[in-house]
Design an enzyme around this catalytic site. Structure first.
Site, PDB file in Angstrom:
ATOM      1  N   GLY A   1       1.125  -1.063   0.740  1.00  0.00           N
ATOM      2  CA  GLY A   1      -0.317  -0.223  -0.084  1.00  0.00           C
ATOM      3  C   GLY A   1       0.909   1.319  -0.103  1.00  0.00           C
ATOM      4  O   GLY A   1       2.358   1.641   0.196  1.00  0.00           O
TER       5      GLY A   1
ATOM      6  N   LYS B   1      -9.564   1.978   4.183  1.00  0.00           N
ATOM      7  CA  LYS B   1      -9.246   3.322   5.040  1.00  0.00           C
ATOM      8  C   LYS B   1      -9.580   5.046   4.543  1.00  0.00           C
ATOM      9  O   LYS B   1      -8.977   5.749   4.760  1.00  0.00           O
ATOM     10  CB  LYS B   1      -7.305   3.905   4.661  1.00  0.00           C
ATOM     11  CG  LYS B   1      -7.260   4.122   3.256  1.00  0.00           C
ATOM     12  CD  LYS B   1      -5.771   4.880   3.362  1.00  0.00           C
ATOM     13  CE  LYS B   1      -5.422   5.101   1.767  1.00  0.00           C
ATOM     14  NZ  LYS B   1      -4.440   5.801   1.766  1.00  0.00           N
TER      15      LYS B   1
ATOM     16  N   SER C   1      -4.989   6.934  13.436  1.00  0.00           N
ATOM     17  CA  SER C   1      -4.931   8.377  12.410  1.00  0.00           C
ATOM     18  C   SER C   1      -5.947   9.152  13.435  1.00  0.00           C
ATOM     19  O   SER C   1      -5.987   9.106  14.290  1.00  0.00           O
ATOM     20  CB  SER C   1      -6.269   7.941  11.397  1.00  0.00           C
ATOM     21  OG  SER C   1      -6.709   9.415  11.191  1.00  0.00           O
TER      22      SER C   1
ATOM     23  N   TYR D   1     -15.008   5.180   9.893  1.00  0.00           N
ATOM     24  CA  TYR D   1     -13.621   4.923   9.816  1.00  0.00           C
ATOM     25  C   TYR D   1     -12.981   5.308  11.084  1.00  0.00           C
ATOM     26  O   TYR D   1     -11.396   4.591  11.685  1.00  0.00           O
ATOM     27  CB  TYR D   1     -13.172   5.601   8.690  1.00  0.00           C
ATOM     28  CG  TYR D   1     -11.142   5.620   8.311  1.00  0.00           C
ATOM     29  CD1 TYR D   1     -10.620   6.759   9.227  1.00  0.00           C
ATOM     30  CD2 TYR D   1      -9.982   4.508   8.338  1.00  0.00           C
ATOM     31  CE1 TYR D   1      -9.906   7.252   8.983  1.00  0.00           C
ATOM     32  CE2 TYR D   1      -9.029   4.562   8.064  1.00  0.00           C
ATOM     33  CZ  TYR D   1      -8.940   5.581   8.551  1.00  0.00           C
ATOM     34  OH  TYR D   1      -7.872   5.560   8.406  1.00  0.00           O
TER      35      TYR D   1
ATOM     36  N   LYS E   1     -10.632   3.267  14.230  1.00  0.00           N
ATOM     37  CA  LYS E   1      -9.591   3.316  14.787  1.00  0.00           C
ATOM     38  C   LYS E   1      -9.628   3.578  15.779  1.00  0.00           C
ATOM     39  O   LYS E   1      -8.449   3.240  16.835  1.00  0.00           O
ATOM     40  CB  LYS E   1      -8.854   4.458  14.111  1.00  0.00           C
ATOM     41  CG  LYS E   1      -8.292   4.923  12.676  1.00  0.00           C
ATOM     42  CD  LYS E   1      -7.558   3.109  12.548  1.00  0.00           C
ATOM     43  CE  LYS E   1      -6.933   2.903  10.893  1.00  0.00           C
ATOM     44  NZ  LYS E   1      -6.282   2.475  10.961  1.00  0.00           N
TER      45      LYS E   1
ATOM     46  N   ARG F   1     -17.874  17.141   2.793  1.00  0.00           N
ATOM     47  CA  ARG F   1     -19.208  15.084   2.469  1.00  0.00           C
ATOM     48  C   ARG F   1     -19.376  14.938   3.752  1.00  0.00           C
ATOM     49  O   ARG F   1     -18.484  15.226   4.782  1.00  0.00           O
ATOM     50  CB  ARG F   1     -16.994  14.612   1.976  1.00  0.00           C
ATOM     51  CG  ARG F   1     -16.885  13.641   1.916  1.00  0.00           C
ATOM     52  CD  ARG F   1     -15.659  13.131   1.343  1.00  0.00           C
ATOM     53  NE  ARG F   1     -14.438  12.933   2.203  1.00  0.00           N
ATOM     54  CZ  ARG F   1     -13.803  12.998   2.306  1.00  0.00           C
ATOM     55  NH1 ARG F   1     -12.868  12.457   1.324  1.00  0.00           N
ATOM     56  NH2 ARG F   1     -12.106  13.372   3.104  1.00  0.00           N
TER      57      ARG F   1
ATOM     58  N   GLY G   1     -19.098  13.300   6.684  1.00  0.00           N
ATOM     59  CA  GLY G   1     -17.751  12.459   7.992  1.00  0.00           C
ATOM     60  C   GLY G   1     -16.493  12.851   7.830  1.00  0.00           C
ATOM     61  O   GLY G   1     -16.132  13.377   8.871  1.00  0.00           O
TER      62      GLY G   1
HETATM   63  C1  WQD Z   1      -8.694  15.531   2.830  1.00  0.00           C
HETATM   64  C2  WQD Z   1      -9.600  17.366   2.152  1.00  0.00           C
HETATM   65  C3  WQD Z   1     -11.866  16.090   1.875  1.00  0.00           C
HETATM   66  C4  WQD Z   1     -11.015  14.784  -1.978  1.00  0.00           C
HETATM   67  C5  WQD Z   1      -8.321  10.147   5.881  1.00  0.00           C
HETATM   68  C6  WQD Z   1      -8.255   9.824   7.301  1.00  0.00           C
HETATM   69  C7  WQD Z   1      -6.693   9.516   7.593  1.00  0.00           C
HETATM   70  C8  WQD Z   1      -6.419   9.646   6.501  1.00  0.00           C
HETATM   71  C9  WQD Z   1      -6.688  10.349   4.971  1.00  0.00           C
HETATM   72  C10 WQD Z   1      -5.473   6.960   6.256  1.00  0.00           C
HETATM   73  C11 WQD Z   1     -10.705  16.816   3.011  1.00  0.00           C
HETATM   74  C12 WQD Z   1     -11.356  17.242   1.060  1.00  0.00           C
HETATM   75  C13 WQD Z   1     -11.091  15.426  -0.598  1.00  0.00           C
HETATM   76  C14 WQD Z   1     -11.761  15.549  -2.760  1.00  0.00           C
HETATM   77  C15 WQD Z   1     -11.376  17.535  -1.315  1.00  0.00           C
HETATM   78  N1  WQD Z   1      -6.299   7.744   6.409  1.00  0.00           N
HETATM   79  N2  WQD Z   1     -11.273  16.277   0.182  1.00  0.00           N
HETATM   80  N3  WQD Z   1     -12.094  17.038  -2.788  1.00  0.00           N
HETATM   81  O1  WQD Z   1     -10.539  12.113   5.504  1.00  0.00           O
HETATM   82  O2  WQD Z   1      -8.811  14.808   6.232  1.00  0.00           O
HETATM   83  O3  WQD Z   1      -8.125  11.951   6.082  1.00  0.00           O
HETATM   84  O4  WQD Z   1      -7.493   9.794   4.389  1.00  0.00           O
HETATM   85  O5  WQD Z   1      -3.796   7.498   5.972  1.00  0.00           O
HETATM   86  O6  WQD Z   1      -6.591   9.015   8.159  1.00  0.00           O
HETATM   87  O7  WQD Z   1      -8.882  10.430   7.972  1.00  0.00           O
HETATM   88  O8  WQD Z   1      -8.584  12.794   3.385  1.00  0.00           O
HETATM   89  O9  WQD Z   1      -7.680  13.042   1.544  1.00  0.00           O
HETATM   90  O10 WQD Z   1     -10.152  12.781   1.734  1.00  0.00           O
HETATM   91  O11 WQD Z   1      -9.654  15.053   2.668  1.00  0.00           O
HETATM   92  O12 WQD Z   1     -12.435  18.349  -1.062  1.00  0.00           O
HETATM   93  O13 WQD Z   1     -11.956  15.238  -3.740  1.00  0.00           O
HETATM   94  O14 WQD Z   1      -9.540  17.229   0.947  1.00  0.00           O
HETATM   95  O15 WQD Z   1     -12.919  16.804   2.183  1.00  0.00           O
HETATM   96  O16 WQD Z   1     -11.337  17.849   4.084  1.00  0.00           O
HETATM   97  P1  WQD Z   1      -9.471  13.189   4.550  1.00  0.00           P
HETATM   98  P2  WQD Z   1      -8.578  12.654   2.436  1.00  0.00           P
END
Ligand code: WQD
Length: 344
Positions: free
Chosen positions: A12, A87, A127, A152, A156, A298, A300
């Site tokens: 991964g 994740k 996380s 998710y 954790k 989004r 969550g």
């Molecule tokens: C980041 C920001 C979205 C996609 C999760 C897990 C964390 C880690 C990373 C594993 C947010 C915004 C996202 C898009 C957007 N997991 N976004 N458009 O949800 O903060 O963290 O993934 O390692 O443990 O909690 O990451 O990259 O999904 O989102 O605007 O197409 O980008 O709303 O604010 P997240 P993410």
């Protein structure tokens, strides 16, 4: 004699970068992965970087008998780094049960098998989502764990509680829990990087796929949050910096540097960046425009979170070194390499 480490989820994104750093530190690595969100070709990239092809077995950590057999085949394994998990925040809201089953049963299987296999410790991939929306920012390790805003994040939290209860019950192994903020970027060689199967759930792979033309437009999930520009704030950490912290944690556990049987560390830069600031930083550092539009929030998502990394800085002697701007260039170089290889 090289110490042997089992890395679950090692093909991964974070796992593969950690394997490279473990090898550089002189560890022998055994990878198991069910390839549900990664590709076996990642082993080629690891070998190109380190010159060492790690032992790999396609195995799902839900398969306890298979895990037990693997540990018998590799009696020299001294430590485990457990990455294998589902994740994606948004996806977990849509399909909670597979997230609870996969993320919890896999950990239970490992913990139950460790004593018999003589394994000294497990580094657990946790996380910042365990904090929910922190009341105080930057967030420290002793911040109250608040109700997770996604299944998710809840898995954790449950994982951490399972580890804590198990360690305190007196099992003959230690654990270090690493709470990641938002890992981004790719290895500077562009031989390995983030390559989720299907439509990316995380921001950076979707952003770079938009920049190269695979995706038409990046949707920014909300600009009505209480932040400097209305978009969510995260602490984006370079994946190689993050990988290096795992090696330090494993060294610490296996060398008994600490009397504590359970330690918890935030792995972040200490800097909060909004989604719109990230897009702007990408465009400035690469010169490539990212077509994007604002859409609804989004489910969550939390509004804003960034780390106070002082505990890891002081106790582990680890600090995130790479800037977000330089890290975004590595993500772009990786996306261009995928195009050259005809992978995307
Ligand atoms: C980041 C920001 C979205 C996609 C999760 C897990 C964390 C880690 C990373 C594993 C947010 C915004 C996202 C898009 C957007 N997991 N976004 N458009 O949800 O903060 O963290 O993934 O390692 O443990 O909690 O990451 O990259 O999904 O989102 O605007 O197409 O980008 O709303 O604010 P997240 P993410």
């Amino acid at each position: 004699m090289k110490q042997k480490i089992l890395v679950t989820g090692g093909t991964g994104y974070i796992g593969s970068h950690t394997v490279v750093e473990l090898q550089a530190a002189g560890y022998e690595v055994v990878i198991i992965d069910n390839l549900s969100n990664s590709n076996v070709e990642v082993l080629d990239g690891i070998e190109k970087i380190s010159g060492i092809r790690p032992y790999f077995k396609e195995l799902d950590c839900n398969d306890k008998a298979g895990l037990s057999l693997l540990l018998k085949e590799h009696p020299g394994i001294k430590g485990i780094i457990h990455f294998a998990a589902s994740k994606a925040v948004g996806e977990s809201v849509q399909m909670p049960l597979p997230y609870y089953r996969n993320n919890i049963v896999t950990l239970l299987n490992l913990l139950e098998l460790m004593p018999e296999a003589g394994i000294k410790g497990i580094v657990f991939s946790s996380s910042c989502t365990v904090y929910g929306q922190p009341d105080v920012l930057p967030v420290t390790e002793d911040a109250p764990v608040k109700p997770a805003l996604s299944p998710y994040g809840n898995t954790k939290q449950i994982n951490e509680e399972i580890i804590r209860d198990t360690i305190y019950a007196g099992v003959p192994f230690k654990s270090i829990i690493l709470r990641y903020f938002n890992p981004i970027g790719a290895h500077p060689s562009a031989e390995i990087g983030e390559l989720p199967n299907g439509v990316p759930q995380n921001l950076i792979p979707f952003l770079t796929q938009t920049a190269i033309g695979i995706r038409k437009e990046l949707s920014v999930f909300g600009d009505d949050y209480d932040t400097v520009d209305g978009s969510c704030v995260r602490d984006y950490i370079n994946v190689v910096d993050l990988a290096k912290a795992h090696v330090i944690a494993m060294d610490r556990m296996l060398s008994d540097k600490s009397d504590d049987k359970l330690e918890v560390f935030n792995l972040g830069t200490g800097r909060g960046v909004t989604v719109l600031e990230l897009i702007n930083a990408f465009e400035k550092s690469t010169g490539v425009k990212v077509p994007h539009k604002i859409v609804g929030r989004r489910e969550g998502d939390i509004e804003k979170v960034w780390a106070n990394p002082e505990h890891a800085n002081k106790v582990l002697g680890w600090t995130a070194k790479e800037t977000v701007e330089d890290t975004l260039v590595t993500a772009w170089n990786w996306q261009k390499r995928l195009r050259e290889k005809g992978i995307q």
